[in-house]
Write a protein that holds these residues in place. Structure first.
Motif, PDB file in Angstrom:
ATOM      1  N   ILE A 116       0.852  -1.099  -0.016  1.00  0.00           N
ATOM      2  CA  ILE A 116      -0.077  -0.074  -0.187  1.00  0.00           C
ATOM      3  C   ILE A 116       0.886   1.309   0.126  1.00  0.00           C
ATOM      4  O   ILE A 116       1.782   1.563   0.881  1.00  0.00           O
ATOM      5  CB  ILE A 116      -0.866  -0.067   1.254  1.00  0.00           C
ATOM      6  N   HIS A 117       0.759   2.241  -0.901  1.00  0.00           N
ATOM      7  CA  HIS A 117       1.676   3.191  -1.184  1.00  0.00           C
ATOM      8  C   HIS A 117       1.051   4.323   0.214  1.00  0.00           C
ATOM      9  O   HIS A 117       0.057   4.434   0.396  1.00  0.00           O
ATOM     10  CB  HIS A 117       1.253   4.018  -2.242  1.00  0.00           C
ATOM     11  N   PRO A 118       2.226   4.885   0.784  1.00  0.00           N
ATOM     12  CA  PRO A 118       1.826   5.681   2.065  1.00  0.00           C
ATOM     13  C   PRO A 118       0.978   6.696   1.654  1.00  0.00           C
ATOM     14  O   PRO A 118       0.449   7.550   2.665  1.00  0.00           O
ATOM     15  CB  PRO A 118       3.001   5.955   2.664  1.00  0.00           C
ATOM     16  N   GLY A 119       0.752   7.225   0.441  1.00  0.00           N
ATOM     17  CA  GLY A 119       0.121   8.418  -0.291  1.00  0.00           C
ATOM     18  C   GLY A 119      -1.277   8.081  -0.154  1.00  0.00           C
ATOM     19  O   GLY A 119      -2.382   9.055  -0.302  1.00  0.00           O
ATOM     20  N   ALA A 120      -1.720   6.863  -0.290  1.00  0.00           N
ATOM     21  CA  ALA A 120      -2.954   6.677  -0.632  1.00  0.00           C
ATOM     22  C   ALA A 120      -3.959   6.756   0.586  1.00  0.00           C
ATOM     23  O   ALA A 120      -3.308   6.984   1.805  1.00  0.00           O
ATOM     24  CB  ALA A 120      -3.165   4.886  -0.705  1.00  0.00           C
ATOM     25  N   LYS A 121      -5.247   7.067   0.414  1.00  0.00           N
ATOM     26  CA  LYS A 121      -6.138   7.581   1.406  1.00  0.00           C
ATOM     27  C   LYS A 121      -7.272   6.314   1.825  1.00  0.00           C
ATOM     28  O   LYS A 121      -7.973   5.966   0.968  1.00  0.00           O
ATOM     29  CB  LYS A 121      -6.853   8.676   1.131  1.00  0.00           C
ATOM     30  N   ILE A 122      -7.117   5.785   3.179  1.00  0.00           N
ATOM     31  CA  ILE A 122      -8.016   4.731   3.406  1.00  0.00           C
ATOM     32  C   ILE A 122      -8.619   4.882   4.861  1.00  0.00           C
ATOM     33  O   ILE A 122      -8.227   5.533   5.668  1.00  0.00           O
ATOM     34  CB  ILE A 122      -7.330   3.578   3.572  1.00  0.00           C
ATOM     35  N   GLY A 123     -10.089   4.698   4.493  1.00  0.00           N
ATOM     36  CA  GLY A 123     -11.063   5.201   5.665  1.00  0.00           C
ATOM     37  C   GLY A 123     -10.784   3.937   6.845  1.00  0.00           C
ATOM     38  O   GLY A 123      -9.999   3.230   6.869  1.00  0.00           O
ATOM     39  N   ARG A 124     -11.808   3.937   7.714  1.00  0.00           N
ATOM     40  CA  ARG A 124     -12.016   3.302   8.634  1.00  0.00           C
ATOM     41  C   ARG A 124     -12.598   2.015   8.555  1.00  0.00           C
ATOM     42  O   ARG A 124     -13.759   1.944   7.881  1.00  0.00           O
ATOM     43  CB  ARG A 124     -12.278   3.897   9.959  1.00  0.00           C
ATOM     44  N   GLY A 125     -12.748   1.034   9.381  1.00  0.00           N
ATOM     45  CA  GLY A 125     -13.696   0.015   9.505  1.00  0.00           C
ATOM     46  C   GLY A 125     -13.456  -0.872   8.008  1.00  0.00           C
ATOM     47  O   GLY A 125     -14.305  -1.438   7.368  1.00  0.00           O
ATOM     48  N   ILE A 126     -12.012  -1.080   7.814  1.00  0.00           N
ATOM     49  CA  ILE A 126     -11.581  -1.933   6.473  1.00  0.00           C
ATOM     50  C   ILE A 126     -11.149  -3.314   7.206  1.00  0.00           C
ATOM     51  O   ILE A 126     -10.622  -3.567   8.176  1.00  0.00           O
ATOM     52  CB  ILE A 126     -10.275  -1.190   5.963  1.00  0.00           C
ATOM     53  N   MET A 127     -11.756  -4.162   6.189  1.00  0.00           N
ATOM     54  CA  MET A 127     -11.272  -5.654   6.572  1.00  0.00           C
ATOM     55  C   MET A 127     -10.721  -5.889   5.222  1.00  0.00           C
ATOM     56  O   MET A 127     -11.132  -5.920   4.044  1.00  0.00           O
ATOM     57  CB  MET A 127     -12.551  -6.531   6.648  1.00  0.00           C
ATOM     58  N   MET A 128      -9.516  -6.503   5.361  1.00  0.00           N
ATOM     59  CA  MET A 128      -8.724  -7.147   4.295  1.00  0.00           C
ATOM     60  C   MET A 128      -8.442  -8.741   4.725  1.00  0.00           C
ATOM     61  O   MET A 128      -7.535  -9.217   5.243  1.00  0.00           O
ATOM     62  CB  MET A 128      -7.423  -6.485   4.101  1.00  0.00           C
ATOM     63  N   ASP A 129      -9.397  -9.297   3.948  1.00  0.00           N
ATOM     64  CA  ASP A 129      -9.477 -11.132   4.474  1.00  0.00           C
ATOM     65  C   ASP A 129      -8.457 -11.662   3.492  1.00  0.00           C
ATOM     66  O   ASP A 129      -8.057 -11.790   2.452  1.00  0.00           O
ATOM     67  CB  ASP A 129     -10.920 -11.584   3.961  1.00  0.00           C
TER      68      ASP A 129
END
Length: 268
Positions: A149-162
């Motif tokens: 994951i590039h550190p510049g990406a913007k990712i919200g909360r409540g994420i599941m990566m199965d």
């Protein structure tokens, strides 16, 4: 009154449950006692436990555990949203993954959760001008967990990566809140211009295993992307897309597909 209010604000039901589960796990499996005490029960807060876990996993001959722990603790102290996001991610995994029966499982054993928390620290470094350190964290996270994951990406909360293996998320990608994605998902770019070139994923989206979403396109809230699909165009809200290239094949089937994890196709 002020003392009473202070006590109320320090209540942390997620951390309390984690500690209860950790003590039960030590009783059930004493051989894991040192790992669980060092990783969880030794710490006063979830943030401190996360900083410890981050440093122990990412440490190498190039960067010591102590330095990484100081970086993580600085990040959590400076930005309380990091700890809040970690709690939301934990609850998301516990609610959506039928293989997750306790909150301690993602903390100790699930590389998707651990990779996501490492990204969050890298993103904090990136947005605070410490880009080389952010890239170092990205590199180590990719090497250890197989999640890039590039550190510049913007990712919200409540994420599941199965399962999370081979997930790739590009620099200008945006991922909303309460998104679920399975292994081998790519949120990739097109072209090599230094501009917006990665997907924008709405809230509550479910992305199936092996799906590729490419280019500066928008995936609407509460949509579903079927496993193995290649998405090259915008996806409306509350729709299911499938195929190569992906086309609309039906409705999302429910109000919250990322939470329901329903991957069956539904008619239009």
């Amino acid at each position: 009154m002020n003392k009473q209010m202070a006590k109320v604000t320090t209540v942390d039901p997620v951390w309390t449950q984690i500690c209860d589960e950790a003590r039960a796990a030590v009783r059930d499996e004493p051989l894991l006692g040192s790992l669980i005490h060092a990783g969880l029960l030794h710490h006063p807060t979830l943030e401190r436990a996360l900083a410890y876990r981050f440093s122990m996993k990412l440490a190498s001959a190039e960067m010591s555990e102590q330095l990484l722990r100081e970086i993580a603790e600085e990040a959590f102290a400076a930005d309380p949203a990091l700890g809040q996001a970690a709690r939301a991610d934990l609850v998301a995994v516990h609610e959506r993954d039928p293989a997750c029966h306790r909150l301690i499982q993602p903390l100790l054993f699930f590389k998707g959760f651990q990779a996501l928390q490492s990204y969050r620290i890298a993103h904090w470094l990136f947005t605070n001008g410490r880009r080389d350190m952010a890239y170092f964290v990205q590199m180590r996270t990719s090497e250890l967990f197989g999640v890039d994951i590039h550190p510049g990406a913007k990712i919200g909360r409540g994420i599941m990566m199965d399962h999370a293996h081979s997930i790739v998320i590009g620099e200008t990608a945006v991922v909303g809140d309460n998104v679920s994605m399975l292994h081998s998902v790519t949120l990739g770019g097109t072209g090599k211009e230094d501009e917006e070139r990665h997907p924008k994923i709405g809230n509550g989206v479910l992305i199936g295993a092996g799906a590729k979403v490419l280019g500066n396109i928008h995936v609407g809230d509460y949509s579903r992307i079927a496993a193995g699909s290649v998405v090259l165009e915008d996806v409306p809200c509350c729709k299911t897309v499938a195929g190569v290239p992906a086309k609309i094949v039906g409705e999302a089937g429910c109000d919250r597909p990322a939470r329901e994890m329903d991957q069956l196709l539904h008619s239009k």
